[in-house]
Design an enzyme around this catalytic site. Structure first.
Site, PDB file in Angstrom:
ATOM      1  CG  ASP A   1      -1.957   1.044   1.241  1.00  0.00           C
ATOM      2  OD1 ASP A   1      -2.409   1.424   0.146  1.00  0.00           O
ATOM      3  OD2 ASP A   1      -2.360   1.482   2.340  1.00  0.00           O
TER       4      ASP A   1
ATOM      5  CG  ASP B   1       0.783   7.595  -3.459  1.00  0.00           C
ATOM      6  OD1 ASP B   1       0.581   8.412  -4.377  1.00  0.00           O
ATOM      7  OD2 ASP B   1       0.447   7.790  -2.281  1.00  0.00           O
TER       8      ASP B   1
ATOM      9  CD  GLU C   1      -3.668   8.234  -4.391  1.00  0.00           C
ATOM     10  OE1 GLU C   1      -3.602   7.150  -3.773  1.00  0.00           O
ATOM     11  OE2 GLU C   1      -3.722   9.338  -3.830  1.00  0.00           O
TER      12      GLU C   1
ATOM     13  N   GLY D   1      -8.129   8.915   6.473  1.00  0.00           N
ATOM     14  CA  GLY D   1      -8.175   9.042   7.933  1.00  0.00           C
ATOM     15  C   GLY D   1      -9.168  10.078   8.416  1.00  0.00           C
TER      16      GLY D   1
ATOM     17  N   GLY E   1      -9.232   5.741   1.568  1.00  0.00           N
ATOM     18  CA  GLY E   1      -9.885   6.524   2.620  1.00  0.00           C
ATOM     19  C   GLY E   1     -11.328   6.115   2.815  1.00  0.00           C
TER      20      GLY E   1
HETATM   21  O1  G3H Z   1      -4.420   3.156   1.808  1.00  0.00           O
HETATM   22  C1  G3H Z   1      -5.124   3.076   2.835  1.00  0.00           C
HETATM   23  C2  G3H Z   1      -6.343   3.816   2.965  1.00  0.00           C
HETATM   24  O2  G3H Z   1      -6.621   4.637   1.936  1.00  0.00           O
HETATM   25  C3  G3H Z   1      -7.046   3.870   4.255  1.00  0.00           C
HETATM   26  O3  G3H Z   1      -7.794   5.050   4.464  1.00  0.00           O
HETATM   27  O4  G3H Z   1      -7.583   5.186   6.921  1.00  0.00           O
HETATM   28  O5  G3H Z   1      -9.282   6.513   5.706  1.00  0.00           O
HETATM   29  O6  G3H Z   1      -9.521   4.055   5.903  1.00  0.00           O
HETATM   30  P1  G3H Z   1      -8.602   5.199   5.833  1.00  0.00           P
HETATM   31 ZN    ZN Z   2      -4.643   5.219   0.914  1.00  0.00          ZN
END
Ligand code: G3H
Ligand code: ZN
Length: 286
Positions: free
Chosen positions: A83, A105, A135, A183, A211
């Site tokens: 990730d 990314d 991305e 987040g 996200g």
């Molecule tokens: O790559 C990981 C995410 O995009 C997690 O996002 O923390 O808002 O769930 P989040």
């Molecule tokens: Zn992310």
């Protein structure tokens, strides 16, 4: 069953559901997520960031996650994704560690730099038969931008640029920005559905929404209708983990066996993932 994200996401997109990609940094989270996958017979992805590798040790974490999949996932397809990889070197490391997909990314680079970096990663990963997610656009993090005056229009994925980007790089999946945020950065009240629809029609490849922790059920289903095949979830898992941990530690009962605490924490992670699977529509898709 350890599986490729290529097949997992292709099936999800074709059958109009989505899978979750859940961030993992320790054994209990990995087990909780895979236990949910098996209970719901839902394909999904476990994903590891560079900071998780630094925390747990790259080889240790990769082995833990792979072992959990091999021991617990039965015949339910489960992948391991890198990730938010930022460099080709990290991608190479992830592939050597046995991940079944990688994300590069380059979203904070210029468009041309992002294209070049992504192309170099796709060229390398193709030889290893590993699919790549890139991305385009900005999915902001808390602290990165002024949250009071977010100008979403400057952050969103441009459909024409996305077409050019995917044609040039040959990337397998694209993470898009349509008002979503990482987040605790408050996402846009309304996502740009027309933009997502256009991107989907132009590209045809599975789209990824980062996200996704705080996305409403309505946003999730509209995203799926418009080509999103994967939702990235981290914060909600952390909250489930920490919420249960705090509850256990704060309880008046004196617990001297960490297993008593971590068993409940793992169960809380599993419960949260089951909730997400229900919303994403991936139950019984194994
Ligand atoms: O790559 C990981 C995410 O995009 C997690 O996002 O923390 O808002 O769930 P989040
Ligand atoms: Zn992310």
């Amino acid at each position: 069953m350890f599986a490729s994200a290529k097949e997992i996401l292709a099936k999800a997109k074709a059958e109009k559901y989505a899978v979750g990609a859940f961030n993992v940094s320790n054994m209990e989270i990995a087990q909780g997520v895979v236990m949910a996958a098996v209970e719901k017979r839902s394909p999904l992805i476990l994903q590891i960031t560079e900071s998780a590798m630094k925390y747990a040790g790259d080889k240790e974490l990769a082995k833990i996650v792979r072992t959990v999949i091999d021991e617990r996932s039965e015949d339910v397809p489960v992948g391991i994704n890198l990730d938010h990889g930022k460099t080709l070197d990290l991608v190479k490391k992830a592939i050597d560690l046995g991940f079944s997909s990688v994300m590069i990314d380059g979203s904070r680079l210029t468009f041309q730099e992002n294209k070049n970096l992504t192309k170099s990663v796709v060229d390398y990963s193709r030889q290893k038969n590993i699919p790549v997610q890139a991305e385009l656009g900005i999915v902001p993090y808390l602290g990165e931008l002024n949250t009071d005056q977010t100008d979403w229009s400057t952050l969103m994925t441009d459909p024409d640029k996305a077409k050019d980007f995917v044609d040039y790089t040959g990337v397998d999946f694209l993470a898009v920005a349509i008002g979503n945020a990482h987040g605790f950065f408050r996402e846009a009240e309304v996502f740009d559905w027309a933009r997502l629809k256009t991107i989907n029609e132009k590209l045809g490849i599975p789209l990824v929404l980062h996200g996704a922790s705080d996305c409403s059920v309505d946003k999730i289903s509209k995203s799926i209708e418009n080509g999103v095949a994967c939702f990235n979830v981290d914060t909600d898992i952390r909250l489930a983990f920490m919420g249960q941990l705090t509850k256990m530690v704060d309880s008046k009962v004196s617990i001297t066996d960490p297993r008593k605490i971590m068993e409940a924490v793992r169960e809380a992670v599993k419960k949260k993932v089951v909730e997400k699977i229900n919303i994403f529509g991936s139950s019984h898709k194994a």
